[in-house]
Design a protein around this motif. Structure first.
Motif, PDB file in Angstrom:
ATOM      1  N   THR A 280       0.960  -1.327  -0.119  1.00  0.00           N
ATOM      2  CA  THR A 280      -0.044   0.053  -0.010  1.00  0.00           C
ATOM      3  C   THR A 280       0.947   1.313  -0.161  1.00  0.00           C
ATOM      4  OG1 THR A 280      -0.179  -0.248   2.328  1.00  0.00           O
ATOM      5  CG2 THR A 280      -2.115  -1.255   1.052  1.00  0.00           C
ATOM      6  N   ALA A 281       0.138   2.279   0.261  1.00  0.00           N
ATOM      7  CA  ALA A 281       0.992   3.617   0.151  1.00  0.00           C
ATOM      8  C   ALA A 281       2.321   3.761   1.000  1.00  0.00           C
ATOM      9  CB  ALA A 281       0.075   4.878   0.556  1.00  0.00           C
ATOM     10  N   GLN A 282       2.310   2.950   1.913  1.00  0.00           N
ATOM     11  CA  GLN A 282       3.625   2.888   2.923  1.00  0.00           C
ATOM     12  C   GLN A 282       4.730   2.254   2.310  1.00  0.00           C
ATOM     13  OE1 GLN A 282       0.483   1.613   3.462  1.00  0.00           O
ATOM     14  NE2 GLN A 282      -0.201   1.935   5.891  1.00  0.00           N
TER      15      GLN A 282
ATOM     16  N   LEU B 186      -4.113   2.214   2.480  1.00  0.00           N
ATOM     17  CA  LEU B 186      -3.269   2.117   3.582  1.00  0.00           C
ATOM     18  C   LEU B 186      -3.024   0.760   4.099  1.00  0.00           C
ATOM     19  CD1 LEU B 186      -3.913   5.403   5.840  1.00  0.00           C
ATOM     20  CD2 LEU B 186      -2.193   4.864   4.091  1.00  0.00           C
TER      21      LEU B 186
ATOM     22  N   VAL C 267      -1.944  -0.344   9.702  1.00  0.00           N
ATOM     23  CA  VAL C 267      -2.269   1.019   9.649  1.00  0.00           C
ATOM     24  C   VAL C 267      -1.718   1.839  10.671  1.00  0.00           C
ATOM     25  CG1 VAL C 267      -4.146   2.420   9.053  1.00  0.00           C
ATOM     26  CG2 VAL C 267      -3.994   0.150   7.848  1.00  0.00           C
TER      27      VAL C 267
ATOM     28  N   GLU D 116       0.532   1.699  12.997  1.00  0.00           N
ATOM     29  CA  GLU D 116       1.820   1.683  13.138  1.00  0.00           C
ATOM     30  C   GLU D 116       2.414   2.501  12.009  1.00  0.00           C
ATOM     31  OE1 GLU D 116       3.018  -2.452  13.389  1.00  0.00           O
ATOM     32  OE2 GLU D 116       1.976  -2.484  15.428  1.00  0.00           O
ATOM     33  N   THR D 117       1.991   2.503  10.721  1.00  0.00           N
ATOM     34  CA  THR D 117       2.638   2.914   9.735  1.00  0.00           C
ATOM     35  C   THR D 117       2.008   4.310   8.917  1.00  0.00           C
ATOM     36  OG1 THR D 117       1.570   1.544   8.195  1.00  0.00           O
ATOM     37  CG2 THR D 117       3.370   0.547   9.061  1.00  0.00           C
ATOM     38  N   ARG D 118       0.847   4.687   9.283  1.00  0.00           N
ATOM     39  CA  ARG D 118       0.256   5.728   8.397  1.00  0.00           C
ATOM     40  C   ARG D 118       0.895   7.220   8.190  1.00  0.00           C
ATOM     41  NH1 ARG D 118      -5.860   6.897   9.555  1.00  0.00           N
ATOM     42  NH2 ARG D 118      -5.321   8.677   8.166  1.00  0.00           N
TER      43      ARG D 118
ATOM     44  N   MET E 176       0.806   9.773   5.703  1.00  0.00           N
ATOM     45  CA  MET E 176       0.534   9.429   4.516  1.00  0.00           C
ATOM     46  C   MET E 176      -0.692   9.948   3.650  1.00  0.00           C
ATOM     47  SD  MET E 176       2.836   7.110   4.093  1.00  0.00           S
ATOM     48  CE  MET E 176       2.414   7.000   2.360  1.00  0.00           C
TER      49      MET E 176
END
Lengths: 268, 268
Positions: A178-180, B174, B189, B191-193, B196
């Motif tokens: 995904t976008a990450q 995401l 999501v 932990e990483t968003r 974004m």
């Protein structure tokens, strides 16, 4: 007379292009920390597209390459020259489509002003891989099935402009990019896979989206990708021949050999 | 005379079905820790399908429902009755297709022996939701666009038998659900968003895959899903009306109200 200009972004790619094309004009944008080559760079600014186009034309440039990561700088409209004032509304609208949208608009602007825009992979062959097994052991039948399934996932999502990477193990999808980005996906797989996929270790497939403009945004793997894939318990990485950037090829391949992963480049 | 049998798995669903259908035969499989109802259960075993089919027929049963999680028990072939010895090769082959494959084969076996197999959602209306806003504020235009994009992702992956959930925020994907499930995706999501998706909080869409057999495996949300979605910074959850299980409906909706998330059920 045809001359190349290297529009230098971050990373070592601008320098490598400069070594491979020593006659190229090296364009250094204010505010970017780039490794400058031996020959004197042309210093300009995103705020002065008029000055930049003028400088390129005066230097006999008719081809440009966007090289390396182009961090979006802070622009001060008070410093815009006349050309940039003309272009700014279009660029601002394009930013609604994300970084890709902006860069696409920038490329179209260069083309509209008579410059051909090339991809770095068209200028240095060894940035990408020819089809074949680059490192490790041949994938087995189960790995081949996982590669096919990961490609099916990328193929299904491509029309939505989503997905440069997917992880499948024993037929089970474990990660869809995904976008990450790829690294975040591989960390997710490492943390969550547990016993999800029986005995199969699984594969990562990296490929451009259908119709993706490789002059803007090229899928890439490097030594860190290989380490993250090993950490996620995978048995190998498959990339598209000629269409995925190998960041530091020798370090990438030796990491794969050290960690026992295959790297396979496939024609598509 | 038409009688229902509840094939009881884990969770509170068997008990709820038994309350809603007090005349149903409650079937308790050896080795499963289930909440038994007031009326006496029929105790049998996965090892004795002959005994089970005989008992169901003797009790006048012609319809069965698989209720709750059916953990795969350890089977001892020495205890198989004649019918199970006949069926075992088929079940073992079906296990190659994972738990879904096995359960599908079991369902087909029931049907072949003259029993209709129902889904729990067909027996208790309030297990799923009618179309409408169940909690929170109406999604805004940006949320609606994210819902549409998440549905597009699920629609693209459905033919590959992948994806009951997806998270999209501000047009950016995401999270796309893989074999590890919805909760793992929502943790990813969270932990990483980072930054974004601009200002958009984003939505989770949960829906069955096209053609998914809801008697086997129904998408579900519960209070924990709502908390995980809030923790991932989302603004709401969209589900398919009539096709997604609400685990503990009142706790799910009050969690959404407390945490400021919408829950929207849509007809499809």
């Amino acid at each position: 007379m045809s001359r190349l200009a290297i529009l230098a972004g971050q990373g070592d790619l601008p320098h490598r292009l400069s070594v491979a094309h020593p006659d190229a004009l090296f364009v250094h944008f204010e505010g970017l920390d780039v490794e400058t080559p031996g020959n004197e760079p042309f210093l300009t600014s995103y705020e002065r597209f008029g000055e930049m186009f003028g400088g390129l034309t005066a230097a006999g440039v008719d081809r440009v390459v966007f090289a390396g990561g182009l961090a979006r700088p802070t622009l001060n409209p008070a410093n815009f020259d006349a050309k940039m004032l003309e272009l700014a509304p279009r660029f601002m609208a394009a930013m609604q489509g994300g970084d890709d949208g902006l860069l696409r608009a920038v490329i179209e602007t260069f083309e509209a002003h008579g410059f051909a825009v090339l991809g770095a992979h068209e200028l240095i062959d060894e940035l990408t891989a020819d089809a074949g097994l680059l490192a490790g052991a041949e994938p087995n039948e189960s790995d081949r099935a996982d590669i096919t399934k990961a490609r099916d996932i990328l193929g299904a999502l491509g029309p939505l402009d989503i997905g440069q990477g997917a992880v499948v193990a024993g037929g089970q999808p474990l990660g869809i990019e995904t976008a990450q980005g790829t690294d975040a996906m591989l960390r997710f797989v490492a943390e969550t896979r547990n016993e999800m996929s029986g005995g199969a270790k699984g594969v990562l497939v990296k490929a451009p989206k259908p119709g993706q403009d490789l002059r803007i945004d090229m899928p890439a793997i490097g030594p860190e990708t290989v380490k993250a894939a090993a950490n996620a318990g995978l048995t190998g990485i498959t990339i598209d021949a000629g269409q995925v950037l190998l960041i530091d090829r020798s370090a990438t391949l030796s990491a794969a050999k050290d960690l026992g992963l295959f790297i396979l480049a496939e024609d598509r």
